[in-house]
Design an enzyme around this catalytic site. Structure first.
Site, PDB file in Angstrom:
ATOM      1  N   ASN A 148       7.750 -18.060 -48.307  1.00 45.78           N
ATOM      2  CA  ASN A 148       8.500 -19.225 -47.209  1.00 45.78           C
ATOM      3  C   ASN A 148       7.449 -20.361 -47.226  1.00 45.78           C
ATOM      4  OD1 ASN A 148       6.650 -18.726 -44.997  1.00 45.78           O
ATOM      5  ND2 ASN A 148       7.723 -16.681 -45.035  1.00 45.78           N
TER       6      ASN A 148
ATOM      7  N   ASP B 125       8.238  -5.075 -38.458  1.00 45.51           N
ATOM      8  CA  ASP B 125       8.074  -6.114 -37.626  1.00 45.51           C
ATOM      9  C   ASP B 125       6.683  -6.237 -36.988  1.00 45.51           C
ATOM     10  OD1 ASP B 125       8.042  -7.848 -35.363  1.00 45.51           O
ATOM     11  OD2 ASP B 125      10.268  -8.100 -35.553  1.00 45.51           O
ATOM     12  N   ILE B 126       5.759  -6.867 -37.378  1.00 49.61           N
ATOM     13  CA  ILE B 126       4.326  -6.677 -36.707  1.00 49.61           C
ATOM     14  C   ILE B 126       4.222  -7.087 -35.591  1.00 49.61           C
ATOM     15  CG2 ILE B 126       1.955  -7.692 -37.186  1.00 49.61           C
ATOM     16  CD1 ILE B 126       3.265  -8.144 -40.266  1.00 49.61           C
TER      17      ILE B 126
ATOM     18  N   PHE C 239       5.582 -16.106 -32.109  1.00 48.35           N
ATOM     19  CA  PHE C 239       6.188 -17.468 -32.133  1.00 48.35           C
ATOM     20  C   PHE C 239       7.651 -17.296 -32.303  1.00 48.35           C
ATOM     21  CE2 PHE C 239       2.084 -19.309 -32.559  1.00 48.35           C
ATOM     22  CZ  PHE C 239       2.397 -20.772 -32.625  1.00 48.35           C
TER      23      PHE C 239
ATOM     24  N   LYS D 201      14.568 -13.389 -28.662  1.00 44.41           N
ATOM     25  CA  LYS D 201      13.501 -12.795 -29.302  1.00 44.41           C
ATOM     26  C   LYS D 201      12.269 -12.263 -28.590  1.00 44.41           C
ATOM     27  CE  LYS D 201      13.237 -15.167 -33.542  1.00 44.41           C
ATOM     28  NZ  LYS D 201      13.015 -16.088 -34.382  1.00 44.41           N
TER      29      LYS D 201
HETATM   30  N1  CTP Z   1       7.224 -11.582 -36.847  1.00 43.05           N
HETATM   31  C1  CTP Z   1       6.541 -10.445 -37.460  1.00 43.05           C
HETATM   32  N2  CTP Z   1       6.855  -9.287 -38.273  1.00 43.05           N
HETATM   33  C2  CTP Z   1       8.145  -9.765 -38.798  1.00 43.05           C
HETATM   34  C3  CTP Z   1       8.801 -10.581 -38.422  1.00 43.05           C
HETATM   35  C4  CTP Z   1       8.161 -11.657 -37.620  1.00 43.05           C
HETATM   36  O1  CTP Z   1       5.342 -10.136 -36.757  1.00 43.05           O
HETATM   37  N3  CTP Z   1       8.439  -8.961 -39.818  1.00 43.05           N
HETATM   38  C5  CTP Z   1       6.605 -12.069 -35.924  1.00 43.05           C
HETATM   39  C6  CTP Z   1       6.055 -13.633 -36.224  1.00 43.05           C
HETATM   40  O2  CTP Z   1       5.057 -13.689 -36.709  1.00 43.05           O
HETATM   41  C7  CTP Z   1       6.471 -14.387 -35.028  1.00 43.05           C
HETATM   42  C8  CTP Z   1       7.796 -13.646 -34.603  1.00 43.05           C
HETATM   43  O3  CTP Z   1       7.697 -12.489 -34.955  1.00 43.05           O
HETATM   44  O4  CTP Z   1       5.572 -14.507 -34.095  1.00 43.05           O
HETATM   45  C9  CTP Z   1       9.374 -14.508 -34.706  1.00 43.05           C
HETATM   46  O5  CTP Z   1       9.124 -14.724 -35.981  1.00 43.05           O
HETATM   47  P1  CTP Z   1      10.654 -15.518 -36.559  1.00 43.05           P
HETATM   48  O6  CTP Z   1      10.524 -15.670 -38.121  1.00 43.05           O
HETATM   49  O7  CTP Z   1      10.741 -16.711 -35.844  1.00 43.05           O
HETATM   50  O8  CTP Z   1      11.824 -14.538 -35.991  1.00 43.05           O
HETATM   51  P2  CTP Z   1      12.329 -13.159 -36.710  1.00 43.05           P
HETATM   52  O9  CTP Z   1      11.593 -11.846 -36.022  1.00 43.05           O
HETATM   53  O10 CTP Z   1      11.968 -13.022 -37.963  1.00 43.05           O
HETATM   54  O11 CTP Z   1      13.766 -13.216 -36.250  1.00 43.05           O
HETATM   55  P3  CTP Z   1      14.841 -14.324 -37.000  1.00 43.05           P
HETATM   56  O12 CTP Z   1      14.757 -14.255 -38.526  1.00 43.05           O
HETATM   57  O13 CTP Z   1      16.097 -13.472 -36.563  1.00 43.05           O
HETATM   58  O14 CTP Z   1      14.801 -15.620 -36.521  1.00 43.05           O
END
Ligand code: CTP
Length: 407
Positions: A213, A310-311, A329, A343
């Site tokens: 990304n 999901d970290i 974030f 979220k």
């Molecule tokens: N994040 C994470 N690990 C993931 C996905 C997201 O740690 N596998 C964390 C990001 O660093 C951020 C937050 O979760 O702090 C939200 O990330 P975002 O991309 O906005 O959301 P997603 O969890 O990916 O959900 P969606 O794609 O439905 O918006």
């Protein structure tokens, strides 16, 4: 009032680049932070800013000439190089970096740098091709092996009209790097350990392709530097970015995939603070082809995807070693606040910063606009909009809020 740089003396060397105008602002910011500043201006630098401007802002005479009997008598180059706690070269041109790497001493600035036994911070600034040239990169590598500290350069529109890497770091960022070097443990987060994730993740499809990304890592890296500037011991776990390791951050772990990011986050620590600013890929190809996938026949290849860990959610639940403050974030293109609140509940973190991303906003930009969502004492949600600011300023505001919350 005691400020972070009280009793610190900075020697600022201004060399010949258009970014020299920003050095005037840097002098003002250093003075506001309590530092004494004296300046050396090269002939090239004097094409862009005047000795009078630097002298007025710093309150000290400016040195320009190696062979001036008057200047050498007042404050010779050896004394100049010894009296400072830190020498900052901003802007540092390709020419000055080359002289530093090769030990030349043909003007006052290079003689001072060669004679110095003090830490040196460089803020490179030049055209992107000059920065990328093998000669400059070799010089930078040499300087890094000698322990010279570096801040920037950033990417963006350059004075020559080209777009690329080579812009001098903003004065705020340079100030932060200076503070991290000179007052690392003095801040309100001294003794606290912080984890910051930053940048994108790359999820391999085959040996040459990946799903990724547009995250530049600018916000996460700025947060790591801002926490470090307040005294935290920061571990930065970052996906691929073009950014150098932020000043004052002792441990930077480079990873590619979400699974590697999770492992790196869990294998160190425990942490008091975790800030997840990385744009982690939610999915990865279920299988990674060992060989490059070839174009065969008419049909486009199809992939099945599998979910990544999901970290942020994992760190939010990591009992008993859960960080006291876990911050995420919410990068949203639409219905920003509603999506962010959902979220926030789903991830189990303590604070979430909602920001709008997409066309010209958030990813890759130098500024950001966020709303901080957290819980009030009565359990209700509070959403506080923060005005648009540079990513550095936003990072500093966040670090300050973290320090207040952990008091
Ligand atoms: N994040 C994470 N690990 C993931 C996905 C997201 O740690 N596998 C964390 C990001 O660093 C951020 C937050 O979760 O702090 C939200 O990330 P975002 O991309 O906005 O959301 P997603 O969890 O990916 O959900 P969606 O794609 O439905 O918006």
């Amino acid at each position: 009032m005691k400020t972070p740089l009280s009793n610190k003396t900075i020697l600022l060397i201004v060399t010949g680049g258009i970014a020299a105008y920003k050095s005037l602002d840097l002098v003002r910011k250093l003075k506001d932070a309590g530092a004494s500043v004296s300046c050396v201006l090269t002939q090239g630098g004097a094409q862009f800013v005047t000795p009078l401007a630097l002298a007025t802002l710093s309150g000290e005479p400016v040195s320009t000439d190696l062979f001036s009997p008057e200047q050498e008598q007042r404050l010779g180059h050896i004394r100049l190089s010894r009296q400072a706690d830190l020498i900052v070269v901003a802007p540092a041109t390709a020419n000055t970096l080359a002289k530093m790497a090769h030990g030349l001493a043909d003007n006052l600035a290079s003689a001072v740098l060669l004679a110095s036994n003090k830490p040196i911070l460089i803020a490179p600034a030049m055209n992107s091709q000059m920065w990328a040239s093998p000669a400059t990169q070799a010089n930078i590598a040499t300087l890094q092996t000698r322990g010279i500290h570096q801040v920037g350069p950033a990417s963006g529109m350059l004075a020559c009209g080209e777009i690329g890497e080579g812009r001098m770091a903003e004065p705020d960022e340079i100030l932060q790097a200076i503070t991290a070097l000179l007052a690392p443990a003095a801040g309100p987060l001294a003794g606290r350990k912080a984890l910051v994730t930053s940048g994108p993740t790359y999820e391999p499809i085959d040996p040459v392709r990946f799903i990724g990304n547009r995250s530049s890592g600018k916000q996460g890296h700025a947060i790591a530097a801002a926490l470090a500037a307040l005294g935290a011991e920061v571990t930065l776990v970052t996906g691929p970015t073009a950014l150098p390791a932020p000043a004052g951050v002792p441990q930077t772990i480079a990873i590619q995939t979400a699974r590697e990011m999770l492992d790196a986050c869990l294998c160190h620590g425990p942490y008091d603070i975790a800030v997840c600013a990385a744009a982690v890929a939610d999915w990865r190809p279920a299988t990674e082809s060992e060989c490059k996938i070839k174009k065969e026949g008419e049909a486009a290849p199809t992939f099945s995807l599998t979910e990544n860990p999901d970290i942020l959610a994992t760190l939010s639940q990591a009992v008993p070693n859960r960080p006291r403050l876990v911050i995420g974030f919410a990068a949203e293109t639409d219905n920003v606040l509603d999506h962010a609140k959902a979220k926030f509940a789903r991830k189990g973190c303590d604070w979430i910063l909602a920001n709008k991303v997409g066309a010209g906003q958030g990813f890759g930009q130098d500024s950001n606009e966020v709303t901080l969502i957290r819980r009030n004492a009565d359990g209700s949600l509070a959403a506080t909009p923060w005005p648009a600011a540079s990513k550095q300023a936003l990072a500093q505001k966040l670090a300050k809020a973290v320090a207040e919350a952990l008091e």
